[in-house]
Design an enzyme around this catalytic site. Structure first.
Site, mmCIF file in Angstrom:
data_model
loop_
_atom_site.group_PDB
_atom_site.id
_atom_site.type_symbol
_atom_site.label_atom_id
_atom_site.label_comp_id
_atom_site.label_asym_id
_atom_site.label_seq_id
_atom_site.Cartn_x
_atom_site.Cartn_y
_atom_site.Cartn_z
ATOM 1 N N ASP A 1 0.848 -1.183 0.000
ATOM 2 C CA ASP A 1 0.000 0.000 0.000
ATOM 3 C C ASP A 1 0.894 1.247 0.000
ATOM 4 O O ASP A 1 1.750 1.374 -0.875
ATOM 5 C CB ASP A 1 -0.960 -0.084 1.195
ATOM 6 C CG ASP A 1 -1.973 1.038 1.285
ATOM 7 O OD1 ASP A 1 -2.935 1.016 0.499
ATOM 8 O OD2 ASP A 1 -1.808 1.929 2.138
ATOM 9 N N ARG A 2 0.733 2.181 0.930
ATOM 10 C CA ARG A 2 1.598 3.360 0.937
ATOM 11 C C ARG A 2 3.069 2.960 1.087
ATOM 12 O O ARG A 2 3.966 3.641 0.564
ATOM 13 C CB ARG A 2 1.218 4.308 2.077
ATOM 14 C CG ARG A 2 -0.203 4.802 2.073
ATOM 15 C CD ARG A 2 -0.630 5.514 0.815
ATOM 16 N NE ARG A 2 0.046 6.786 0.623
ATOM 17 C CZ ARG A 2 -0.249 7.626 -0.372
ATOM 18 N NH1 ARG A 2 -1.178 7.314 -1.261
ATOM 19 N NH2 ARG A 2 0.395 8.778 -0.497
ATOM 20 N N HIS B 1 -7.386 -6.682 1.046
ATOM 21 C CA HIS B 1 -6.306 -5.706 0.899
ATOM 22 C C HIS B 1 -5.192 -5.892 1.928
ATOM 23 O O HIS B 1 -4.011 -5.810 1.583
ATOM 24 C CB HIS B 1 -6.884 -4.295 1.006
ATOM 25 C CG HIS B 1 -5.857 -3.216 0.914
ATOM 26 N ND1 HIS B 1 -5.058 -3.047 -0.202
ATOM 27 C CD2 HIS B 1 -5.486 -2.247 1.801
ATOM 28 C CE1 HIS B 1 -4.229 -2.028 -0.002
ATOM 29 N NE2 HIS B 1 -4.474 -1.525 1.205
#
Length: 299
Positions: free
Chosen positions: A109-110, A274
């Protein structure tokens, strides 16, 4: 229930004045640093990290700048303080302090933005790269149509709304859905650690700055690299969650990455939502270990 980071050391490391990273490390062998995404912290890896350590790796799990218990410096007007470039410099400095002059970096993700920035800016120390659930920021922005903006509205709310921090800090428990279902899914210790950080206004401010940097300075850095023809030069794993929306948004995410990488590319589809490190740590650890054992093709 899995033990929480068994045999790992917990630490705080001062990198430069005003920047201190908190995290854990353990294991013996080639080094790999695992970088979390939003709104998690290093504890998201609590089941993956011991599995990799058992496979013969030294595993380092820091809280990124602004997250968890790491430093949360005051933002600057250009958003550079929370740019992927600044966070990548943190990671390289941390690994140097821990005695690793070469390492693999894996980000989710980030965190994958920080990971590929490590590989682009510091190729002399990054021997392998793993990007999980993401594409280069410039590529994501260039594909940001109405469907993307509707599904990923939080990017634009975080980056553009002057009300974001006030709205989130008014009721962070409601905003982040910090309920019993999430506690069960994340595990008690992981949940408590992350929830504790999310209820601090400085954490919220820092995470918003991460997104503001993403849509400004991070994107500019990507464009500059692409124009200069700079590419990732280490073996790269591109993996994504099949129950998230990566395939719906991008088709084959690896196809987007091919223009950014001049090295062997490996791919994997993870049977998870996710938050893959929490949803399917066994498959993720197996995929990562197999990739990290590949020869680096470096001289």
């Amino acid at each position: 229930a899995a033990m929480f980071f068994p045999d790992f050391e917990e630490w705080d490391r001062e990198l430069i004045p005003g920047i201190r990273l908190h995290g854990r490390s353990g294991g013996v062998g080639p080094a790999v640093v695992l970088l979390h995404g939003h709104p998690r912290a290093h504890t998201t890896w609590y089941r993956v990290a011991p599995l990799l350590a058992a496979q013969g790796f030294t595993v380092v799990c820091p809280d990124l700048r602004g997250y968890g218990r790491s430093s949360k410096p005051v933002p600057d007007s250009t958003h550079s303080t929370y740019s992927d470039r600044s966070m990548a410099s943190d990671v390289v400095a941390l690994m140097g302090q821990l005695g690793h002059d070469e390492f693999a970096v894996v980000g989710h993700d980030r965190g994958q933005g920080v990971a590929y920035r490590c590989a682009l800016d510091h190729p002399e120390v990054v021997r392998a790269l793993g990007v999980l659930d993401g594409v280069p920021m410039a590529e994501a922005v260039e594909r940001a149509d109405a469907r993307f903006a509707t599904a990923w509205w939080h990017w634009f709310f975080f980056a553009g709304s002057p009300h974001a921090q006030r709205v989130i800090t008014a009721d962070p428990v409601a905003w982040y859905g910090l309920n019993d279902d999430k506690r069960a899914a994340m595990g008690e210790e992981n949940f408590a650690y992350v929830a504790g950080a999310l209820t601090e206004p400085d954490t919220v401010r820092a995470m918003l700055e991460d997104y503001r940097a993403g849509l400004s300075v991070d994107c500019a850095h990507d464009h500059a690299d692409r124009e200069r023809g700079r590419k990732i030069t280490c073996p790269t794993l591109i993996a994504w969650s099949i129950h998230d929306d990566m395939e719906q948004l991008y088709g084959d995410p690896a196809a987007i990455w091919r223009g950014w990488i001049d090295a062997p590319i490996h791919t994997a589809r993870i049977d998870s939502g996710h938050h893959m490190a929490e949803d399917n740590p066994e498959q993720l650890a197996t995929v990562l270990a197999a990739f990290l054992r590949q020869p680096s093709d470096r001289p």
